[in-house]
Design a protein around this motif. Structure first.
Motif, PDB file in Angstrom:
ATOM      1  N   GLY A 288       7.333  20.362  37.572  1.00  0.00           N
ATOM      2  CA  GLY A 288       7.212  20.796  38.939  1.00  0.00           C
ATOM      3  C   GLY A 288       6.020  20.129  39.602  1.00  0.00           C
ATOM      4  N   ARG A 289       4.935  20.507  38.791  1.00  0.00           N
ATOM      5  CA  ARG A 289       3.577  19.866  39.506  1.00  0.00           C
ATOM      6  C   ARG A 289       3.538  18.190  39.512  1.00  0.00           C
ATOM      7  NH1 ARG A 289      -0.593  23.191  36.058  1.00  0.00           N
ATOM      8  NH2 ARG A 289       1.455  23.417  34.758  1.00  0.00           N
ATOM      9  N   ALA A 290       4.293  17.801  38.408  1.00  0.00           N
ATOM     10  CA  ALA A 290       4.303  16.159  38.264  1.00  0.00           C
ATOM     11  C   ALA A 290       4.941  15.691  39.433  1.00  0.00           C
ATOM     12  CB  ALA A 290       4.791  15.779  36.944  1.00  0.00           C
ATOM     13  N   LEU A 291       6.107  16.334  40.033  1.00  0.00           N
ATOM     14  CA  LEU A 291       6.971  15.723  40.915  1.00  0.00           C
ATOM     15  C   LEU A 291       7.031  16.477  42.017  1.00  0.00           C
ATOM     16  CD1 LEU A 291      10.082  14.984  38.575  1.00  0.00           C
ATOM     17  CD2 LEU A 291       8.246  13.448  39.208  1.00  0.00           C
ATOM     18  N   GLY A 292       6.105  17.561  42.391  1.00  0.00           N
ATOM     19  CA  GLY A 292       6.235  18.467  43.421  1.00  0.00           C
ATOM     20  C   GLY A 292       4.936  18.732  43.971  1.00  0.00           C
ATOM     21  N   GLN A 293       3.849  18.260  43.487  1.00  0.00           N
ATOM     22  CA  GLN A 293       2.434  18.742  43.994  1.00  0.00           C
ATOM     23  C   GLN A 293       1.601  17.481  44.125  1.00  0.00           C
ATOM     24  OE1 GLN A 293       0.707  22.101  41.713  1.00  0.00           O
ATOM     25  NE2 GLN A 293      -1.074  21.676  42.599  1.00  0.00           N
ATOM     26  N   MET A 294       1.026  17.362  45.127  1.00  0.00           N
ATOM     27  CA  MET A 294       0.048  15.976  45.361  1.00  0.00           C
ATOM     28  C   MET A 294      -1.106  16.308  44.629  1.00  0.00           C
ATOM     29  SD  MET A 294       1.022  14.613  48.997  1.00  0.00           S
ATOM     30  CE  MET A 294       2.749  14.189  49.299  1.00  0.00           C
TER      31      MET A 294
ATOM     32  N   GLY B 253       5.184  11.926  46.400  1.00  0.00           N
ATOM     33  CA  GLY B 253       5.300  11.420  47.864  1.00  0.00           C
ATOM     34  C   GLY B 253       6.666  10.966  47.867  1.00  0.00           C
ATOM     35  N   GLY B 254       7.374  10.431  46.808  1.00  0.00           N
ATOM     36  CA  GLY B 254       8.754  10.070  46.794  1.00  0.00           C
ATOM     37  C   GLY B 254       9.504  11.497  47.138  1.00  0.00           C
ATOM     38  N   THR B 255       9.373  12.515  46.287  1.00  0.00           N
ATOM     39  CA  THR B 255       9.874  14.006  46.566  1.00  0.00           C
ATOM     40  C   THR B 255       9.879  14.326  48.477  1.00  0.00           C
ATOM     41  OG1 THR B 255       9.211  14.621  44.415  1.00  0.00           O
ATOM     42  CG2 THR B 255      10.005  16.079  46.031  1.00  0.00           C
TER      43      THR B 255
ATOM     44  N   ILE C 286      11.414  15.179  26.063  1.00  0.00           N
ATOM     45  CA  ILE C 286      10.281  14.828  25.342  1.00  0.00           C
ATOM     46  C   ILE C 286      10.646  14.428  23.895  1.00  0.00           C
ATOM     47  CG2 ILE C 286       9.054  15.928  27.017  1.00  0.00           C
ATOM     48  CD1 ILE C 286       8.393  17.905  24.498  1.00  0.00           C
ATOM     49  N   GLY C 287      12.162  14.377  23.484  1.00  0.00           N
ATOM     50  CA  GLY C 287      12.135  13.749  22.125  1.00  0.00           C
ATOM     51  C   GLY C 287      12.289  14.791  20.977  1.00  0.00           C
ATOM     52  N   ASP C 288      12.509  15.908  21.463  1.00  0.00           N
ATOM     53  CA  ASP C 288      12.961  17.174  20.562  1.00  0.00           C
ATOM     54  C   ASP C 288      14.224  17.778  20.656  1.00  0.00           C
ATOM     55  OD1 ASP C 288      12.758  18.522  22.930  1.00  0.00           O
ATOM     56  OD2 ASP C 288      11.252  19.763  22.624  1.00  0.00           O
ATOM     57  N   ASN C 289      15.128  16.629  21.072  1.00  0.00           N
ATOM     58  CA  ASN C 289      16.374  17.077  21.124  1.00  0.00           C
ATOM     59  C   ASN C 289      16.890  18.106  22.253  1.00  0.00           C
ATOM     60  OD1 ASN C 289      18.395  15.887  19.844  1.00  0.00           O
ATOM     61  ND2 ASN C 289      19.118  17.510  18.665  1.00  0.00           N
ATOM     62  N   ASN C 290      15.979  18.270  23.240  1.00  0.00           N
ATOM     63  CA  ASN C 290      16.176  19.431  24.369  1.00  0.00           C
ATOM     64  C   ASN C 290      15.988  18.522  25.426  1.00  0.00           C
ATOM     65  OD1 ASN C 290      16.585  21.840  22.819  1.00  0.00           O
ATOM     66  ND2 ASN C 290      14.348  21.809  22.360  1.00  0.00           N
ATOM     67  N   ILE C 291      16.954  18.888  26.377  1.00  0.00           N
ATOM     68  CA  ILE C 291      17.031  18.039  27.676  1.00  0.00           C
ATOM     69  C   ILE C 291      16.760  19.092  28.775  1.00  0.00           C
ATOM     70  CG2 ILE C 291      18.407  16.245  29.002  1.00  0.00           C
ATOM     71  CD1 ILE C 291      19.425  14.926  26.571  1.00  0.00           C
ATOM     72  N   PHE C 292      16.401  18.959  29.843  1.00  0.00           N
ATOM     73  CA  PHE C 292      16.683  19.691  31.070  1.00  0.00           C
ATOM     74  C   PHE C 292      16.760  18.781  32.310  1.00  0.00           C
ATOM     75  CE2 PHE C 292      11.969  19.126  30.916  1.00  0.00           C
ATOM     76  CZ  PHE C 292      11.722  19.072  32.602  1.00  0.00           C
ATOM     77  N   GLU C 293      17.307  19.617  33.168  1.00  0.00           N
ATOM     78  CA  GLU C 293      17.454  18.781  34.506  1.00  0.00           C
ATOM     79  C   GLU C 293      17.395  20.086  35.763  1.00  0.00           C
ATOM     80  OE1 GLU C 293      20.873  16.359  35.346  1.00  0.00           O
ATOM     81  OE2 GLU C 293      21.521  16.013  33.095  1.00  0.00           O
ATOM     82  N   CYS C 294      16.763  19.474  36.854  1.00  0.00           N
ATOM     83  CA  CYS C 294      16.460  20.160  37.845  1.00  0.00           C
ATOM     84  C   CYS C 294      16.326  19.640  39.083  1.00  0.00           C
ATOM     85  CB  CYS C 294      15.095  21.138  37.427  1.00  0.00           C
ATOM     86  SG  CYS C 294      13.821  20.305  37.363  1.00  0.00           S
TER      87      CYS C 294
ATOM     88  N   LYS D  42       8.639  23.250  44.349  1.00  0.00           N
ATOM     89  CA  LYS D  42       9.741  24.174  44.309  1.00  0.00           C
ATOM     90  C   LYS D  42      10.732  23.687  43.428  1.00  0.00           C
ATOM     91  CE  LYS D  42      10.503  24.425  48.839  1.00  0.00           C
ATOM     92  NZ  LYS D  42      10.961  24.399  50.260  1.00  0.00           N
ATOM     93  N   ILE D  43      10.995  24.386  42.414  1.00  0.00           N
ATOM     94  CA  ILE D  43      12.054  24.061  41.441  1.00  0.00           C
ATOM     95  C   ILE D  43      13.479  25.009  41.507  1.00  0.00           C
ATOM     96  CG2 ILE D  43      12.502  23.835  38.638  1.00  0.00           C
ATOM     97  CD1 ILE D  43       9.320  23.671  38.492  1.00  0.00           C
ATOM     98  N   SER D  44      14.488  24.205  41.411  1.00  0.00           N
ATOM     99  CA  SER D  44      15.742  25.065  41.395  1.00  0.00           C
ATOM    100  C   SER D  44      16.665  24.282  40.623  1.00  0.00           C
ATOM    101  CB  SER D  44      16.525  25.095  42.914  1.00  0.00           C
ATOM    102  OG  SER D  44      16.252  23.669  43.399  1.00  0.00           O
TER     103      SER D  44
END
Lengths: 600, 600
Positions: free
Chosen positions: A147-153, A175-177, A194-202, A214-216
């Motif tokens: 969230g903070r990496a892609l949604g907080q300046m 800025g892209g977001t 991150i390579g631990d066999n788990n994937i997430f999308e949001c 804001k993550i949803s």
């Protein structure tokens, strides 16, 4: 405009009872007011209109003005000033988006020591919307940071590090977001593993009022994906193939990043792969300590007041590059009033300032290149040869220097001549092309105010026989490699004209210009020499047969041989200094050549 | 680089069990991973080195990288990127400081309807420190706001207003405080009075970590001072009199602000007063509503969701300029699926987008000039004549237009020829000078990427007979008047090249270029005509005495008179259209002239 003597007597001295400076503990002293005119009486809401002096009948009170006082978030600021992030013009805006995501991917891969494989797909949607899909095979982002990496300046891993990176501000991806949000009302979608066999999308958006994410629609599942994928829908962007558009941007990126594989799928479905040319991840730059040259007093105060060292002396040796015990001794001599055994946090501003001045009087070893990862002469040459197939090429890589704050940097400059060098100008002819990079990221915009172009402009090309360089088939490649790139704005498209940086680019340009001059003038000399030689040789046969007749001695073949030898010797190719043969070698070479020619 | 067909079969499709898009409520769909190579097995920390494919033995985990994740304040950002605020180079840094404080003073005075009287004193202190003293007679800052106004970034009264101002970001003055701090370790000192017979003084610093003000040494007393005084001590600045230095900055400011009196005391004690040329405060611009043209979907959503109106229709008529009930009817027809009676806060993105598209199809009255206060033709002409004493002058003031977000703006362009017009170039000759302004604040730096220069560059001067304008004694004056100036960076020295703005500058430049062309070519024609006339007149006497002899009739004085009349008529001055006389007037004038000449 009118120059006058000091007319302070014209100015009312104000009605301040005691000299302000006496009442104040402050080191700064104010003066009695100089701007008050006796008629615009202060404190009363204007009285009478006196001839020539306008009244302030409608004057508006400060309290009224300040009733509108507000505080704003950095996200609101950049929404209002989106052009500062590079979002001005539809084509540039799309390139900015590609730039931000791709530089993040390259940084992340390098940091994780992964050979980057980046996939960029651009699709045109209805209503002039564009979908951008960018996927990398980097380390991915852990869920708690996404969230903070892609949604907080102003949040990220890069801002405070003393190591060379493309990104450095923690603004770009957010800025892209923001741009997706304000142009299409939609969040960006991301997938991370991150390579631990788990994937997430949001889905991620920025709350612009508070600059918070804001993550949803978070979904998690297992699967083999490591990396980050961003999918965003944007408007007020446009795809084309101009020199400022994403395709050229990615091409330039590939040029400066031979270790990356970049695939681009254009809206028409055409797929281009910029193949990896070099199978090694650039060695990870090592974070470095600041070099004493260029450290500011403020930096020194900040570092010292946060130091856990017990003595100023050990603080200096352990926090700065190139400060040894013997250097501390030199400093002691230069600053006899400073106690080097006291706690670093007790360092006063005046003392820090004295130290900074002392730094400038000491001889230092140049800064280490540890935190810097230049592309390197060999790679630049390979890349330029590959793309431009030039007739001549010269690369200069300068030693590291520092600019303000002790920031180490170095510059790399290449020059390529003929082949596909240069660029087509509006008049249809080929002229000078300057390819600018900062930490391997291409700079396509704002060339005017950039340190690179500033350096190009100040070179007296005439001195290098390149007076008309603007109209020559020449490509200049310029890369700034720096722990911190002083961009002129958050859009990261031009390097501020810091004196030290411009100076280094100048030196590097002079070096490659000298090489090109030597090549071109050598070529011209060779051509002239060759044509004169040919002209004179035409007379050899005639002369060789006439001479014995005129002199009454000698024989024609013998004389012909000697004449040719003389001519060849006079018009011998002059090698430039770097490859110059010894006198004996030249003689031997000439002899061989003459003999060979005679045998023909 | 290699172009290939779609080779997606080369890419591992990933191991995602179900199509991601099916699992997701999101509107965006991701694709199966394309960047994963089968050998760099994901999830395992690299297995074997397979021929040609590099291993990831030293791969660094995402979690390790993100352990360094940090958040930063906007003040830290601008400390690190001080060049973005205009703090690069010692001379420029000093000009930036003067610029920030003086524009704030001018804004404050105008807002309070006070004729500005600004006093600037620059002193050299030991150790290359410089003290800057800036005092105004503005409305002052109330005590409770002073900390945030001078010690907190992104706070102020201007950011959110829809009205023309010089400052707009709430960064400038705090940037000055920051610069004092980081270069000399000292806070700035200020004195403020709001005209209620109370004065306070204090020291202000910025806590950079939190972007919050630190106030110290507060002293209050009674006295007659209304205004704001700032005293700051700075290092890494330098005073000189170059074209980029504070003196030239203030001179340019005076040029564009004839209602302001500006006094400057230089370090050598020399005092210069730029006298007020015009005794009226420019009328306070009225805040305006946004014009429908140029409103973005995002703006519309934001406005509507914060509206207290009960119906979309009344929201539109009450929140936008130029939207009347009949315009709403037009919108209803263009957007039949939208319910104009629903609550504005229920407006959906798609509907807003449809409305924005409909706006573009409707004929609107141009935006009001209410929020804009141009300098005005008359004032510009007066100022340029005063400073340059040119031989010819032409001013163009364009009607208001809008750019993105419905921001109204207009441009003013003047051209001056000969006299003191132009600037001395490095070769000693006089050439084109471009004086750039934004809301009357001079722009001295970063001309390269500025909308003004972009417009100048794209003009085909050749078409106006001004091919060599670079080497002509010409001054071009350009002022952008806008509710929001899209600066390229927070340093506010260049206007982003927004299409609409460049276009307006182009039109204005073409207008004044046409005028100058007409003047110069008229002048050349006049000169040519005059010399031809003189040449022919030489034969008049001879011809007049020979003709009667040859023809056997007529008398010399009569013929001479007629000949002169013919010549004068043929080479009559052609007046340009604006001052052209009627045919009768011309005849009368010619006749008089001829008669006068004959009498001689």
């Amino acid at each position: 405009m009118e120059k006058t003597e000091d007319l302070s007597q014209d100015l009312v001295k104000g009605d301040v009872s005691a000299p302000i400076s006496d009442q104040l503990p402050s080191q700064l002293k104010v003066e009695p007011p100089k701007t008050q005119s006796p008629i615009t009486a202060v404190g009363t809401k204007s009285t009478a209109i006196t001839a020539g002096v306008p009244a302030e009948i409608d004057k508006i009170e400060s309290k009224e003005i300040f009733s509108e006082f507000r505080e704003h978030s950095v996200a609101e600021f950049f929404k209002k000033n989106r052009q500062m992030l590079g979002f001005s013009g539809k084509i540039r805006s799309l390139t900015t988006l590609v730039h931000e995501y791709v530089t993040n991917s390259l940084d992340a891969c390098e940091e994780a020591k992964i050979l980057p494989n980046i996939y960029v797909k651009i699709e045109n949607l209805p209503d002039q919307h564009v979908r951008l899909y960018i996927e990398d095979n980097g380390p991915g982002i852990p869920k708690q940071f996404v969230g903070r990496a892609l949604g907080q300046m102003l949040a990220g891993t890069k801002f405070h590090r003393f190591v060379q990176q493309r990104g450095q501000q923690g603004i770009g991806a957010t800025g892209g977001t923001m741009y997706a949000q304000i142009t299409t009302g939609k969040p960006v979608h991301c997938r991370s593993g991150i390579g631990d066999n788990n994937i997430f999308e949001c889905d991620i958006a920025v709350d612009l009022k508070t600059n918070s994410p804001k993550i949803s629609n978070m979904v998690e599942y297992t699967g083999k994906y490591r990396g980050l994928t961003i999918v965003g829908e944007f408007s007020e962007v446009k795809y084309d193939k101009s020199e400022y558009a994403p395709f050229e941007y990615l091409k330039a990126t590939a040029l400066a990043n031979p270790h990356a594989q970049i695939t681009v799928v254009e809206p028409n479905g055409e797929r281009t792969v910029f193949e990896r040319a070099h199978n090694e991840v650039p060695e990870r730059p090592k974070p470095a300590q600041p070099h004493p040259l260029g450290v500011t007093t403020d930096d020194l105060i900040n570092y010292s007041h946060h130091s856990k060292e017990r003595k100023l002396s050990s603080f200096l040796t352990s926090n700065f590059a190139r400060i040894s015990d013997s250097k501390v001794d030199e400093l002691r001599k230069l600053c006899p009033s400073i106690n080097f055994d006291k706690m670093p946090r007790e360092l006063k501003w005046e003392e820090a300032e004295a130290l900074v001045n002392a730094f400038k009087q000491i001889k230092w070893i140049a800064p280490s290149a540890d935190p810097l990862r230049p592309i390197g002469k060999e790679q630049i040459e390979k890349a330029l040869k590959n793309v431009l197939k030039p007739e001549f090429i010269s690369i200069s890589e300068r030693a590291p220097k520092v600019f303000r704050g002790g920031v180490p940097f170095l510059v790399e400059v290449g020059i390529a001549y003929k082949g596909k060098s240069g660029r087509e100008k509006s008049d249809g002819f080929v002229g000078l092309d300057v390819k600018r990079f900062a930490n391997r990221a291409p700079l396509l915009f704002d060339a005017g105010g950039c340190a690179t172009m500033e350096a190009v402009k100040t070179i007296d090309w005439n001195r290098y026989g390149l007076k008309d360089i603007e109209n020559m088939p020449v490509t200049i490649f310029m890369n700034l490699v720096s722990v911190h790139v002083p961009y002129t704005s958050a859009g990261k498209q031009a390097i501020s004209t810091e004196e030290e940086i411009v100076e280094e680019f100048r030196y590097a340009l002079m070096e490659v210009a000298r090489d090109l001059d030597r090549y071109i003038s050598g070529k011209i000399r060779d051509e002239q020499r060759e044509s004169r030689k040919k002209a004179i040789k035409r007379y050899v046969k005639q002369l060789a047969s006439d001479l014995p007749y005129l002199a009454g001695r000698g024989n024609t073949p013998e004389i012909e041989k000697k004449l040719i030898y003389l001519i060849e010797n006079k018009y011998a190719k002059i090698f430039d200094k770097s490859t110059r043969l010894t006198a004996d070698e030249v003689k031997a070479a000439k002899k061989e050549q003459v003999e060979a020619e005679i045998e023909e």
